[in-house]
Design an enzyme around this catalytic site. Structure first.
Site, short mmCIF file in Angstrom:
data_model
loop_
_atom_site.label_atom_id
_atom_site.label_comp_id
_atom_site.label_asym_id
_atom_site.label_seq_id
_atom_site.Cartn_x
_atom_site.Cartn_y
_atom_site.Cartn_z
N TYR A 166 -3.88 -1.69 -1.14
CA TYR A 166 -2.63 -2.02 -0.44
C TYR A 166 -1.68 -0.82 -0.38
CZ TYR A 166 -4.71 -6.52 -1.49
OH TYR A 166 -5.60 -7.54 -1.61
N GLU A 215 -13.67 -12.85 -5.11
CA GLU A 215 -13.27 -12.11 -3.92
C GLU A 215 -12.20 -11.07 -4.24
OE1 GLU A 215 -13.38 -15.31 -0.53
OE2 GLU A 215 -11.39 -14.46 -0.70
N PRO A 216 -12.48 -10.16 -5.16
CA PRO A 216 -11.43 -9.21 -5.56
C PRO A 216 -11.20 -8.11 -4.54
CG PRO A 216 -13.49 -8.70 -6.67
CD PRO A 216 -13.76 -9.93 -5.86
N CYS A 250 14.82 6.90 6.23
CA CYS A 250 16.24 6.59 6.32
C CYS A 250 16.55 5.16 5.93
CB CYS A 250 16.73 6.90 7.73
SG CYS A 250 16.66 8.66 8.04
N GLU A 251 16.32 4.84 4.69
CA GLU A 251 16.69 3.54 4.11
C GLU A 251 17.03 3.76 2.64
OE1 GLU A 251 15.20 -0.14 4.78
OE2 GLU A 251 14.37 0.29 6.77
N1 LLP Z 1 -9.15 -13.31 -0.83
C1 LLP Z 1 -8.18 -13.70 0.00
C2 LLP Z 1 -8.40 -14.82 0.87
C3 LLP Z 1 -6.95 -13.00 0.00
O1 LLP Z 1 -5.99 -13.40 0.82
C4 LLP Z 1 -6.77 -11.90 -0.85
C5 LLP Z 1 -5.51 -11.15 -0.85
C6 LLP Z 1 -7.83 -11.51 -1.67
C7 LLP Z 1 -9.00 -12.26 -1.66
C8 LLP Z 1 -7.76 -10.32 -2.58
O2 LLP Z 1 -6.72 -10.37 -3.49
P1 LLP Z 1 -6.61 -9.25 -4.63
O3 LLP Z 1 -7.84 -9.36 -5.49
O4 LLP Z 1 -6.56 -7.93 -3.97
O5 LLP Z 1 -5.37 -9.57 -5.35
N2 LLP Z 1 -0.20 -6.60 -0.42
C9 LLP Z 1 -0.15 -7.27 -1.70
C10 LLP Z 1 -1.39 -8.10 -1.98
C11 LLP Z 1 -1.67 -9.13 -0.89
C12 LLP Z 1 -2.92 -9.89 -1.14
C13 LLP Z 1 -3.28 -10.73 0.03
N3 LLP Z 1 -4.49 -11.45 -0.13
C14 LLP Z 1 0.08 -6.22 -2.79
O6 LLP Z 1 0.22 -5.03 -2.47
O7 LLP Z 1 0.18 -6.55 -3.97
#
Ligand code: LLP
Length: 381
Positions: A362, A263-264, A333-334
């Site tokens: 993200y 699930e990437p 402004c931070e």
């Molecule tokens: N599956 C589930 C259930 C998840 O909660 C997530 C990410 C993914 C898959 C995908 O994860 P990834 O492959 O993208 O790492 N905002 C943060 C990342 C938060 C990820 C939340 N869940 C950042 O900018 O690093």
């Protein structure tokens, strides 16, 4: 053979990007070919039967269409994400969606089942409090495998400090509740964290999920989640997909009754995105030298929120020698409105185009109108 790129796409397409920057003060730009390549690489894994893109990483319509065409399915965490997919892929979305809400209200589960979506349960509470919703349904259950990690504590999704998943010590109770509610568990799921670079992680997760899966006779899928890391710097080694595949192929040989899904989010889209912005002002203060650009943490919160490192270059002067160390700041402004600290830059001037790399995941999705600043438009090439 997996395709890789020796040179960042944004160096090859520099002229096109400079033209876009001519028309836009700030803009997110996505290179769709990079997304296609990443999906193809991941789908080439022999051990993995489905790749579900985590829509939260980037829900731009062209990006979603590209992912769907390339063969990805989708992991959605809210009705809004499902609706977005349905808008973008009419007729084709629902069968490709896994709906994984977290601490969501009762109505969302009811909605998911009524819409015929495959739903993942990630806590025992819904089964205890609303068993009637689950009667006759086939569900996935998200487990906290107690093995995982992440690039920052905010994105580690295992252990007691993380709100996600059914704990391994709750499996007896899960079994009882599932029977009582007359529900079938057909898949076991985990997402163990984000930005993990060790391919062994997903094998460890598979081994933990296996222990749970054997308790539920109808399970035929282990969804090992996302979290596959991407290199922050251009010279860093890329994630070793071959080694992930060989570990998971071994797992499948021993346990052929289970299909494996991944699930990437980040892996598929991060490198495809850049944020273009312009130099506004320069300033020296004590030992510090600040280079101001026309957007800040309202557009890209990752450096402030996670201390994330993104490559930042002066695209207008890419061939000029880097001579000074600057901290790149925006107009918010931070004091924390820093996109990058201590970066070596060429002598820069007002209106130069600055590029921030690796922001396809993200980035735009986490932007805000803080300070009532505009969110940059998204442009696909
Ligand atoms: N599956 C589930 C259930 C998840 O909660 C997530 C990410 C993914 C898959 C995908 O994860 P990834 O492959 O993208 O790492 N905002 C943060 C990342 C938060 C990820 C939340 N869940 C950042 O900018 O690093």
């Amino acid at each position: 053979m997996r395709e890789t790129e020796n040179e960042a796409w944004w160096l090859r397409k520099r002229e096109e990007l400079l033209e876009i920057a001519d028309q836009n003060l700030n803009a997110y730009v996505y290179d769709l070919a990079s997304i296609e390549r990443a999906v193809k690489n991941m789908l080439s894994l022999e051990s993995v039967s489905r790749v579900l893109y985590a829509v939260k990483a980037n829900f731009n319509a062209d990006v979603l269409r590209t992912l769907a065409h390339a063969g990805a399915d989708f992991d959605c965490v809210s009705p809004g994400e499902v609706d977005r997919l349905r808008d973008v892929l009419p007729d084709r979305a629902d069968g490709r969606v896994l709906f994984t809400p977290n601490f969501a209200p009762r109505d969302e589960y009811e909605w998911g089942f009524n819409e015929g979506l495959r739903v993942t349960l990630d806590n025992l509470y819904p089964l205890k409090a609303w068993p009637e919703l689950f009667a006759g349904q086939e569900i996935f259950v998200r487990i906290d495998p107690n093995k995982g990690g992440g690039h920052h504590e905010h994105v580690v999704t295992v252990g007691a400090q993380s709100k996600f998943g059914v704990s391994l010590d709750e499996i007896d109770e899960l079994e009882r509740l599932v029977k009582a509610a007359n529900t079938k568990v057909i898949g076991i799921h985990a997402h163990s964290g984000s930005g993990i670079l060790d391919p062994g992680n997903w094998h460890s997760v598979a081994m933990e999920l296996l222990q749970v899966a054997t308790r539920f006779p109808d399970v035929n899928v282990l969804d090992l989640g996302g979290g596959i890391g991407v290199p922050a710097q251009r010279d860093d080694p890329v994630f070793d997909l071959d080694s992930l595949d060989s570990l998971l192929v071994d797992f499948r040989k021993s346990h052929p009754q289970y299909k494996l899904w991944l699930e990437p989010g980040r892996y598929l889209v991060s490198g495809a995105g850049v944020l273009l912005t312009h130099v506004t002002q320069l300033k020296g203060k004590g030992d510090m030298r600040y280079l101001g650009v026309s957007t800040g943490i309202n557009s890209l919160i990752r450096p402030a929120l996670y201390g994330a490192w993104h490559e930042i270059v002066n695209l207008s002067r890419i061939d000029e020698p880097a001579t000074e160390s600057v901290t790149v700041v925006g107009p918010i402004c931070e004091t924390g409105d820093k996109l990058g600290s201590d970066r070596t830059f060429p002598n820069s001037e007002e209106n130069d185009v600055v590029l921030i790399a690796n922001v396809g995941a993200y980035g735009h999705v986490m932007s805000s109108r803080y300070n009532l600043r505009d969110i940059p438009p998204e442009i696909t090439i």
